[in-house]
Design a protein around this motif. Structure first.
Motif, short mmCIF file in Angstrom:
data_model
loop_
_atom_site.label_atom_id
_atom_site.label_comp_id
_atom_site.label_asym_id
_atom_site.label_seq_id
_atom_site.Cartn_x
_atom_site.Cartn_y
_atom_site.Cartn_z
N VAL A 155 0.84 -1.20 0.00
CA VAL A 155 0.00 0.00 0.00
C VAL A 155 0.88 1.25 0.00
N ASN A 156 1.93 1.25 0.82
CA ASN A 156 2.85 2.40 0.83
C ASN A 156 3.51 2.59 -0.52
N GLU A 157 3.85 1.50 -1.19
CA GLU A 157 4.45 1.58 -2.53
C GLU A 157 3.46 2.20 -3.52
N ILE A 158 2.19 1.81 -3.42
CA ILE A 158 1.15 2.36 -4.30
C ILE A 158 0.98 3.86 -4.05
N LYS A 159 1.04 4.27 -2.81
CA LYS A 159 0.82 5.67 -2.45
C LYS A 159 2.00 6.59 -2.77
N LYS A 160 3.14 6.02 -3.14
CA LYS A 160 4.32 6.84 -3.46
C LYS A 160 4.18 7.59 -4.77
N TYR A 161 3.31 7.15 -5.64
CA TYR A 161 3.17 7.79 -6.94
C TYR A 161 2.57 9.19 -6.81
N LYS A 162 3.02 10.07 -7.69
CA LYS A 162 2.60 11.48 -7.64
C LYS A 162 1.08 11.61 -7.73
N ASP A 163 0.48 10.87 -8.64
CA ASP A 163 -0.96 10.90 -8.79
C ASP A 163 -1.43 9.55 -9.33
N PHE A 164 -2.74 9.37 -9.38
CA PHE A 164 -3.28 8.08 -9.80
C PHE A 164 -2.92 7.75 -11.24
N ASN A 165 -2.88 8.76 -12.10
CA ASN A 165 -2.52 8.52 -13.51
C ASN A 165 -1.10 7.98 -13.63
N SER A 166 -0.17 8.50 -12.85
CA SER A 166 1.20 7.99 -12.86
C SER A 166 1.23 6.54 -12.40
N LEU A 167 0.42 6.24 -11.42
CA LEU A 167 0.34 4.87 -10.91
C LEU A 167 -0.15 3.91 -11.98
N THR A 168 -1.15 4.33 -12.75
CA THR A 168 -1.72 3.44 -13.76
C THR A 168 -0.72 3.09 -14.87
N LEU A 169 0.30 3.90 -15.05
CA LEU A 169 1.31 3.64 -16.08
C LEU A 169 2.42 2.71 -15.59
N SER A 170 2.41 2.37 -14.33
CA SER A 170 3.44 1.54 -13.73
C SER A 170 3.27 0.07 -14.12
N ASP A 171 4.38 -0.59 -14.45
CA ASP A 171 4.34 -2.03 -14.75
C ASP A 171 3.97 -2.84 -13.52
N ASP A 172 4.46 -2.40 -12.35
CA ASP A 172 4.17 -3.13 -11.10
C ASP A 172 2.68 -3.18 -10.82
N ILE A 173 2.00 -2.07 -11.01
CA ILE A 173 0.57 -2.05 -10.69
C ILE A 173 -0.21 -2.83 -11.74
N GLN A 174 0.26 -2.83 -12.98
CA GLN A 174 -0.41 -3.62 -14.02
C GLN A 174 -0.34 -5.10 -13.68
N THR A 175 0.78 -5.54 -13.11
CA THR A 175 0.93 -6.93 -12.68
C THR A 175 -0.09 -7.27 -11.60
N ILE A 176 -0.28 -6.36 -10.65
CA ILE A 176 -1.25 -6.57 -9.57
C ILE A 176 -2.67 -6.64 -10.14
N VAL A 177 -3.00 -5.72 -11.03
CA VAL A 177 -4.35 -5.70 -11.62
C VAL A 177 -4.58 -6.99 -12.42
N ASP A 178 -3.56 -7.48 -13.11
CA ASP A 178 -3.69 -8.74 -13.84
C ASP A 178 -3.95 -9.91 -12.90
N LYS A 179 -3.27 -9.93 -11.75
CA LYS A 179 -3.50 -10.98 -10.73
C LYS A 179 -4.93 -10.90 -10.21
N MET A 180 -5.41 -9.68 -9.97
CA MET A 180 -6.77 -9.49 -9.47
C MET A 180 -7.78 -10.00 -10.50
N ALA A 181 -7.57 -9.65 -11.77
CA ALA A 181 -8.48 -10.07 -12.84
C ALA A 181 -8.51 -11.60 -12.96
N LYS A 182 -7.34 -12.22 -12.88
CA LYS A 182 -7.26 -13.69 -12.96
C LYS A 182 -7.99 -14.33 -11.79
#
Length: 140
Positions: free
Chosen positions: A96-123
């Motif tokens: 959660v702290n890693e997610i909150k480090k991003y400047k804004d939500f749009n910057s977070l959505t461009l991250s490869d790390d968060i895309q991996t998490i979203v893919d795990k959630m979808a699966k």
């Protein structure tokens, strides 16, 4: 001269009020939730549920009990809308702290790390689509 002094005093009071309110906001945003319940929001028809959950995590304080969305499940016999929550996502405090480090939500959505998490959630969602019980998915 008197008008200048009054104007100067009003400016000082205004600056003090802004400083106090910005300090108060900073204190409120760093508070950890101490409830035994997960953080829950209603799902939105115009948002992907996985991304909506990530956005909730980004915007809300850390909750060790997890995060989830409620989905419309029909109306009860009295005509009231009914919502149910099926999946709770539990994230480690470090994640959660890693997610909150991003400047804004749009910057977070461009991250490869968060895309991996979203893919795990979808699966996980796809694998458990037919499950009627409330389940927890832990992401570390």
């Amino acid at each position: 001269m008197r008008k200048i002094i009054i104007l100067l005093i009003l400016c000082i009071v205004n600056v003090q009020c802004k400083e106090n309110s910005s300090n108060q906001i900073a204190v409120e945003s760093s508070v950890e939730i101490t409830s035994n319940e997960p953080t829950i929001e209603k799902s939105s028809d115009d948002k992907n549920p996985n991304w909506q959950t990530i956005e909730m995590i980004y915007n809300k304080p850390f909750n060790k009990n997890g995060y989830g969305l409620t989905f419309y499940s029909g109306s009860d016999k009295y005509g009231y809308e009914s919502y149910e929550n099926k999946i709770i996502y539990k994230f480690s405090e470090n994640k959660v702290n890693e997610i909150k480090k991003y400047k804004d939500f749009n910057s977070l959505t461009l991250s490869d790390d968060i895309q991996t998490i979203v893919d795990k959630m979808a699966k996980f969602n796809k694998e458990n689509q037919s499950n009627k019980k409330k389940i927890t998915f832990i992401i570390e």
